[in-house]
Design a protein around this motif. Sequence first.
Motif, PDB file in Angstrom:
ATOM      1  N   THR A   1      50.106  33.074  57.674  1.00 33.08           N
ATOM      2  CA  THR A   1      49.142  32.356  57.190  1.00 33.08           C
ATOM      3  C   THR A   1      47.931  33.065  57.489  1.00 33.08           C
ATOM      4  O   THR A   1      47.529  32.959  58.577  1.00 33.08           O
ATOM      5  N   MET A   2      47.314  33.541  56.929  1.00 29.22           N
ATOM      6  CA  MET A   2      45.939  34.393  57.067  1.00 29.22           C
ATOM      7  C   MET A   2      45.404  34.581  55.631  1.00 29.22           C
ATOM      8  O   MET A   2      45.944  34.594  54.730  1.00 29.22           O
ATOM      9  N   ALA A   3      44.166  34.836  55.812  1.00 30.46           N
ATOM     10  CA  ALA A   3      43.254  35.214  54.537  1.00 30.46           C
ATOM     11  C   ALA A   3      42.125  36.080  54.978  1.00 30.46           C
ATOM     12  O   ALA A   3      41.361  35.877  56.140  1.00 30.46           O
ATOM     13  N   TRP A   4      41.898  37.133  54.126  1.00 34.54           N
ATOM     14  CA  TRP A   4      40.598  37.877  54.458  1.00 34.54           C
ATOM     15  C   TRP A   4      39.572  37.375  53.584  1.00 34.54           C
ATOM     16  O   TRP A   4      39.925  37.054  52.146  1.00 34.54           O
ATOM     17  N   GLY A   5      38.579  37.998  53.987  1.00 35.65           N
ATOM     18  CA  GLY A   5      37.297  37.577  53.057  1.00 35.65           C
ATOM     19  C   GLY A   5      36.091  38.773  53.260  1.00 35.65           C
ATOM     20  O   GLY A   5      36.048  39.319  54.234  1.00 35.65           O
ATOM     21  N   TRP A   6      35.545  38.922  52.224  1.00 34.35           N
ATOM     22  CA  TRP A   6      34.310  39.941  52.550  1.00 34.35           C
ATOM     23  C   TRP A   6      33.136  38.856  52.125  1.00 34.35           C
ATOM     24  O   TRP A   6      33.030  38.250  51.023  1.00 34.35           O
ATOM     25  N   TYR A   7      31.884  39.245  52.932  1.00 39.01           N
ATOM     26  CA  TYR A   7      30.792  38.254  52.704  1.00 39.01           C
ATOM     27  C   TYR A   7      29.746  39.582  52.895  1.00 39.01           C
ATOM     28  O   TYR A   7      29.955  40.478  53.273  1.00 39.01           O
ATOM     29  N   ARG A   8      28.491  38.966  52.502  1.00 40.30           N
ATOM     30  CA  ARG A   8      27.359  39.688  52.736  1.00 40.30           C
ATOM     31  C   ARG A   8      26.140  38.849  52.775  1.00 40.30           C
ATOM     32  O   ARG A   8      25.993  37.905  52.830  1.00 40.30           O
ATOM     33  N   GLN A   9      25.234  39.595  53.374  1.00 37.85           N
ATOM     34  CA  GLN A   9      24.083  38.994  53.699  1.00 37.85           C
ATOM     35  C   GLN A   9      22.925  39.955  53.420  1.00 37.85           C
ATOM     36  O   GLN A   9      22.566  41.099  54.245  1.00 37.85           O
ATOM     37  N   ALA A  10      21.901  39.611  52.703  1.00 34.88           N
ATOM     38  CA  ALA A  10      20.771  40.335  52.168  1.00 34.88           C
ATOM     39  C   ALA A  10      19.552  39.758  53.330  1.00 34.88           C
ATOM     40  O   ALA A  10      19.444  38.754  53.630  1.00 34.88           O
ATOM     41  N   PRO A  11      18.484  40.531  53.434  1.00 32.89           N
ATOM     42  CA  PRO A  11      17.343  40.302  54.280  1.00 32.89           C
ATOM     43  C   PRO A  11      16.535  38.857  53.694  1.00 32.89           C
ATOM     44  O   PRO A  11      16.459  38.536  52.467  1.00 32.89           O
ATOM     45  N   GLY A  12      16.565  38.022  54.667  1.00 35.87           N
ATOM     46  CA  GLY A  12      16.025  36.760  54.361  1.00 35.87           C
ATOM     47  C   GLY A  12      16.882  35.789  53.741  1.00 35.87           C
ATOM     48  O   GLY A  12      16.645  34.606  53.313  1.00 35.87           O
TER      49      GLY A  12
ATOM     50  N   SER B   1      44.592  36.372  49.884  1.00 31.46           N
ATOM     51  CA  SER B   1      45.026  35.522  50.816  1.00 31.46           C
ATOM     52  C   SER B   1      46.491  36.492  50.946  1.00 31.46           C
ATOM     53  O   SER B   1      46.850  37.568  50.587  1.00 31.46           O
ATOM     54  N   SER B   2      47.112  35.983  52.069  1.00 33.67           N
ATOM     55  CA  SER B   2      48.358  36.383  52.437  1.00 33.67           C
ATOM     56  C   SER B   2      49.359  36.656  51.339  1.00 33.67           C
ATOM     57  O   SER B   2      50.068  37.636  51.212  1.00 33.67           O
ATOM     58  N   GLY B   3      49.251  35.696  50.383  1.00 31.75           N
ATOM     59  CA  GLY B   3      50.132  35.915  49.156  1.00 31.75           C
ATOM     60  C   GLY B   3      49.627  36.896  48.100  1.00 31.75           C
ATOM     61  O   GLY B   3      50.360  37.014  47.046  1.00 31.75           O
ATOM     62  N   GLY B   4      48.448  37.358  48.281  1.00 29.57           N
ATOM     63  CA  GLY B   4      47.667  38.150  47.225  1.00 29.57           C
ATOM     64  C   GLY B   4      46.746  37.640  46.357  1.00 29.57           C
ATOM     65  O   GLY B   4      46.252  38.154  45.621  1.00 29.57           O
ATOM     66  N   SER B   5      46.619  36.342  46.235  1.00 31.14           N
ATOM     67  CA  SER B   5      45.583  35.775  45.501  1.00 31.14           C
ATOM     68  C   SER B   5      44.299  36.006  45.757  1.00 31.14           C
ATOM     69  O   SER B   5      43.917  36.269  47.168  1.00 31.14           O
ATOM     70  N   THR B   6      43.589  36.346  44.847  1.00 28.72           N
ATOM     71  CA  THR B   6      42.187  36.685  44.906  1.00 28.72           C
ATOM     72  C   THR B   6      41.261  35.804  44.333  1.00 28.72           C
ATOM     73  O   THR B   6      41.302  35.242  43.291  1.00 28.72           O
ATOM     74  N   ASN B   7      39.885  36.048  45.069  1.00 29.05           N
ATOM     75  CA  ASN B   7      38.913  35.094  44.336  1.00 29.05           C
ATOM     76  C   ASN B   7      37.574  35.870  44.586  1.00 29.05           C
ATOM     77  O   ASN B   7      37.444  36.667  45.608  1.00 29.05           O
ATOM     78  N   TYR B   8      36.497  35.755  43.723  1.00 32.48           N
ATOM     79  CA  TYR B   8      35.183  36.422  43.649  1.00 32.48           C
ATOM     80  C   TYR B   8      34.232  35.489  43.308  1.00 32.48           C
ATOM     81  O   TYR B   8      34.230  34.647  42.547  1.00 32.48           O
TER      82      TYR B   8
ATOM     83  N   ARG C   1      33.161  43.427  38.580  1.00 30.82           N
ATOM     84  CA  ARG C   1      32.486  44.732  39.104  1.00 30.82           C
ATOM     85  C   ARG C   1      33.420  45.139  40.366  1.00 30.82           C
ATOM     86  O   ARG C   1      33.444  46.144  40.934  1.00 30.82           O
ATOM     87  N   PHE C   2      33.654  43.981  41.140  1.00 35.03           N
ATOM     88  CA  PHE C   2      34.086  44.411  42.469  1.00 35.03           C
ATOM     89  C   PHE C   2      35.621  43.929  42.365  1.00 35.03           C
ATOM     90  O   PHE C   2      35.983  43.008  41.877  1.00 35.03           O
ATOM     91  N   THR C   3      36.453  44.845  43.394  1.00 34.05           N
ATOM     92  CA  THR C   3      37.713  44.332  43.352  1.00 34.05           C
ATOM     93  C   THR C   3      38.344  44.450  44.981  1.00 34.05           C
ATOM     94  O   THR C   3      37.979  45.408  45.785  1.00 34.05           O
ATOM     95  N   VAL C   4      39.044  43.354  45.531  1.00 36.57           N
ATOM     96  CA  VAL C   4      39.585  43.231  46.710  1.00 36.57           C
ATOM     97  C   VAL C   4      40.809  43.759  46.744  1.00 36.57           C
ATOM     98  O   VAL C   4      41.620  43.247  45.895  1.00 36.57           O
ATOM     99  N   SER C   5      41.429  44.505  47.645  1.00 38.51           N
ATOM    100  CA  SER C   5      42.803  44.804  47.847  1.00 38.51           C
ATOM    101  C   SER C   5      43.027  44.989  49.299  1.00 38.51           C
ATOM    102  O   SER C   5      41.981  45.163  50.054  1.00 38.51           O
ATOM    103  N   ARG C   6      44.287  45.300  49.428  1.00 36.38           N
ATOM    104  CA  ARG C   6      44.720  45.652  50.826  1.00 36.38           C
ATOM    105  C   ARG C   6      46.044  46.409  50.682  1.00 36.38           C
ATOM    106  O   ARG C   6      46.720  46.669  49.923  1.00 36.38           O
ATOM    107  N   ASP C   7      45.947  47.202  52.175  1.00 36.60           N
ATOM    108  CA  ASP C   7      47.114  48.205  52.305  1.00 36.60           C
ATOM    109  C   ASP C   7      47.833  47.509  53.587  1.00 36.60           C
ATOM    110  O   ASP C   7      47.445  47.634  54.740  1.00 36.60           O
ATOM    111  N   ASN C   8      48.968  46.962  53.395  1.00 40.39           N
ATOM    112  CA  ASN C   8      49.532  46.205  54.492  1.00 40.39           C
ATOM    113  C   ASN C   8      49.918  47.265  55.662  1.00 40.39           C
ATOM    114  O   ASN C   8      49.934  46.986  56.771  1.00 40.39           O
TER     115      ASN C   8
END
Length: 117
Positions: free
Chosen positions: A33-44, A54-61, A68-75
């Motif tokens: 039970t775990m999930a990864w996320g990428w976040y970003r913060q621009a000035p202001g 997700s741990s199951g490999g499901s992705t959301n964007y 344009r972007f792809t999230v992946s993992r290397d276990n």
Amino acid sequence: QVQLVESGGGLVQAGGSLRLSCAASRNIFAIATMAWGWYRQAPGKQRELVATISSGGSTNYADSVKGRFTVSRDNPKNTVYLQMNSLKPEDTAVYYCNLAIMAYTYWGQGTQVTVSS
């Protein structure tokens, strides 16, 4: 406790590509039970979610990065990646990786991505 170390940011021209990496300090991919996320913060601006895997490999964007972007993992390496293609100036921000394990949340230190026009 898990430390997350990010790398791969930098300066790139519009239309270019970068790959961000986020490595966990210990073996976490055995955790169901775990999930990864990428976040970003621009000035202001507020921090926004970019992508999740997700741990199951499901992705959301986020709509702004779909296609344009792809999230992946290397276990075996306990590492998550964010491949960013066709970068735009509006993608300029500090990018953070995030790991959620049950009730716990961990953040990377952030890496700067700057896209010049």
